[in-house]
Write a protein that holds these residues in place. Structure first.
Motif, PDB file in Angstrom:
ATOM      1  N   THR A 175       0.817  -1.220   0.000  1.00 54.42           N
ATOM      2  CA  THR A 175       0.000   0.000   0.000  1.00 54.42           C
ATOM      3  C   THR A 175       0.848   1.268   0.000  1.00 54.42           C
ATOM      4  OG1 THR A 175      -0.099  -0.103   2.421  1.00 54.42           O
ATOM      5  CG2 THR A 175      -1.919  -1.118   1.197  1.00 54.42           C
ATOM      6  N   ASP A 176       2.164   1.116  -0.052  1.00 53.92           N
ATOM      7  CA  ASP A 176       3.071   2.246   0.156  1.00 53.92           C
ATOM      8  C   ASP A 176       3.246   3.128  -1.080  1.00 53.92           C
ATOM      9  OD1 ASP A 176       3.527   1.533   2.731  1.00 53.92           O
ATOM     10  OD2 ASP A 176       5.586   0.826   2.439  1.00 53.92           O
ATOM     11  N   THR A 177       3.458   4.405  -0.785  1.00 55.22           N
ATOM     12  CA  THR A 177       4.002   5.338  -1.762  1.00 55.22           C
ATOM     13  C   THR A 177       5.492   5.452  -1.480  1.00 55.22           C
ATOM     14  OG1 THR A 177       1.988   6.639  -2.045  1.00 55.22           O
ATOM     15  CG2 THR A 177       4.066   7.742  -2.526  1.00 55.22           C
ATOM     16  N   VAL A 178       6.301   5.180  -2.507  1.00 57.49           N
ATOM     17  CA  VAL A 178       7.760   5.187  -2.360  1.00 57.49           C
ATOM     18  C   VAL A 178       8.324   6.391  -3.104  1.00 57.49           C
ATOM     19  CG1 VAL A 178       9.907   3.946  -2.845  1.00 57.49           C
ATOM     20  CG2 VAL A 178       7.865   2.684  -2.112  1.00 57.49           C
ATOM     21  N   ILE A 179       9.243   7.110  -2.456  1.00 56.56           N
ATOM     22  CA  ILE A 179       9.925   8.246  -3.077  1.00 56.56           C
ATOM     23  C   ILE A 179      11.400   7.888  -3.225  1.00 56.56           C
ATOM     24  CG2 ILE A 179      10.542  10.679  -2.864  1.00 56.56           C
ATOM     25  CD1 ILE A 179       8.011  11.071  -1.179  1.00 56.56           C
ATOM     26  N   ASP A 180      11.895   7.971  -4.456  1.00 57.68           N
ATOM     27  CA  ASP A 180      13.277   7.624  -4.790  1.00 57.68           C
ATOM     28  C   ASP A 180      14.033   8.921  -5.090  1.00 57.68           C
ATOM     29  OD1 ASP A 180      15.648   6.595  -5.760  1.00 57.68           O
ATOM     30  OD2 ASP A 180      14.754   5.557  -7.477  1.00 57.68           O
ATOM     31  N   SER A 238       5.494  17.476  -3.369  1.00 60.16           N
ATOM     32  CA  SER A 238       4.652  17.968  -2.279  1.00 60.16           C
ATOM     33  C   SER A 238       3.960  16.818  -1.565  1.00 60.16           C
ATOM     34  CB  SER A 238       3.595  18.940  -2.825  1.00 60.16           C
ATOM     35  OG  SER A 238       2.803  18.318  -3.820  1.00 60.16           O
ATOM     36  N   GLU A 239       3.918  15.651  -2.223  1.00 61.66           N
ATOM     37  CA  GLU A 239       3.296  14.481  -1.613  1.00 61.66           C
ATOM     38  C   GLU A 239       4.159  13.938  -0.466  1.00 61.66           C
ATOM     39  OE1 GLU A 239       2.536  14.238  -6.125  1.00 61.66           O
ATOM     40  OE2 GLU A 239       4.121  14.889  -4.752  1.00 61.66           O
ATOM     41  N   LYS A 240       3.567  13.067   0.338  1.00 63.32           N
ATOM     42  CA  LYS A 240       4.304  12.408   1.416  1.00 63.32           C
ATOM     43  C   LYS A 240       4.390  10.915   1.126  1.00 63.32           C
ATOM     44  CE  LYS A 240       3.256  15.680   5.142  1.00 63.32           C
ATOM     45  NZ  LYS A 240       4.657  16.054   5.448  1.00 63.32           N
ATOM     46  N   GLY A 241       5.519  10.316   1.493  1.00 62.32           N
ATOM     47  CA  GLY A 241       5.756   8.909   1.205  1.00 62.32           C
ATOM     48  C   GLY A 241       5.766   8.056   2.455  1.00 62.32           C
TER      49      GLY A 241
END
Length: 310
Positions: A175-180, A238-241
């Motif tokens: 379910t995660d949002t991942v930021i690379d 601007s999103e959060k991960g």
């Protein structure tokens, strides 16, 4: 336009930094000849070579990093590359000989020749990075990343990438949002996507990296869940991960800690790699001073990954 082949004699510990310098100068990717690469010496079932042994001999102690740049003239780029190599010691990285040579090449001479240096390799527990032209007999639980090394992928020591993927496998949920952060070729973004991330946001300051990451994510069928942006972290995200990964050098990680905090959800994980062993305390001290809890520090070769949570 002419194609220039640029060769740099450097040290093993400076491979990634020198590779990044070449990419920043306009090279779409690099070839790395490293006689001390553990995957070259430690063969076992399930392990795959980077190199044909006949192509690994060097006439000096160290590593040869080669990149190809398309330019009208090369002098300005060469000056920039030399200057940045000379600055590496300030970051605790000894560039070794640091010698640079270059020549004009006919694209036909290397367009396909360089492919002999690249074979499928295992990263993490289930990931296999495979050049697009290679065949590979996958195990039942293998996850295949297809990538074009000529456009994107440096072939040298890969401890930092491997450790990042292992930590993504361990801490990421579907379910995660991942930021690379500093996505480069997009390998970590692809790994997160293929492991089931709901959303992947990748960012790099270099336009060539952004273009290449987009192409590689698309090739692996991840365009719909991914977004690749050019710029620094604060200006374009601007999103959060739920999980942020940064495979860059220690000094940059320290500079980014407070900015990364702004894009983390509550109890999100921060995986930081590209850290030479002598810089581990610098990173952990900064993380703890910024309110992060250190969950684990893993070392492999000369490199470390630090996993923390806010």
């Amino acid at each position: 336009m002419s194609w220039f082949e640029i060769k740099i004699k450097t040290s093993e510990i400076a491979i990634e930094a020198v590779s990044n310098i070449l990419c920043d100068a306009g090279a779409g990717g690099v070839m790395i000849l490293n006689p001390n690469d553990p995957d070259f010496h430690n063969q076992s079932e399930g392990k795959w070579d980077y190199y044909d042994p006949q192509n690994i001999k060097l006439d000096f102690e160290g590593v040869l990093v080669t990149g190809y740049i398309e330019k009208e003239t090369i002098e300005a780029s060469i000056g920039m590359i030399k200057e940045r190599i000379s600055q590496l010691k300030a970051f605790g990285l000894d560039p070794g000989l640091g010698e640079l040579s270059y020549e004009i090449v006919d694209p036909k001479d290397w367009e396909n020749e360089w492919k002999k240096y690249f074979k499928p390799i295992r990263l993490g527990n289930h990931m296999v990075v495979k050049p697009t032209w290679e065949t590979f007999e996958a195990h039942e639980d293998d996850i295949i990343i297809e990538i074009d090394p000529g456009n994107a992928f440096g072939s040298g020591t890969h401890e930092t990438t491997s450790m990042c993927i292992e930590m993504i496998e361990k801490y990421m949920k579907s379910t995660d949002t991942v930021i690379d952060v500093g996505c480069g070729s997009g390998i970590l973004s692809i790994a997160a996507g293929l492991l089931g991330a709901q959303r992947v946001l990748a960012v790099d300051i270099d336009e060539n990296a952004v273009r290449t990451a987009k192409e590689n994510l698309a090739h692996n069928g991840l365009s719909e869940i991914s977004d690749v942006r050019q710029g620094d972290l604060v200006s374009v995200i601007s999103e959060k991960g739920d999980l942020v990964v940064a495979n860059i050098i220690a000094e940059i990680i320290v500079m980014l800690v407070d900015d990364i905090d702004k894009v983390l959800k509550e109890k999100a994980y921060f995986i930081a790699s590209g850290i030479i062993l002598s810089r581990i305390k610098m990173v952990t001290d900064k993380l703890e001073a910024s309110g992060f809890k250190i969950l684990e520090v893993i070392e492999k070769g000369e490199w470390a990954v630090v996993v923390s949570q806010k």
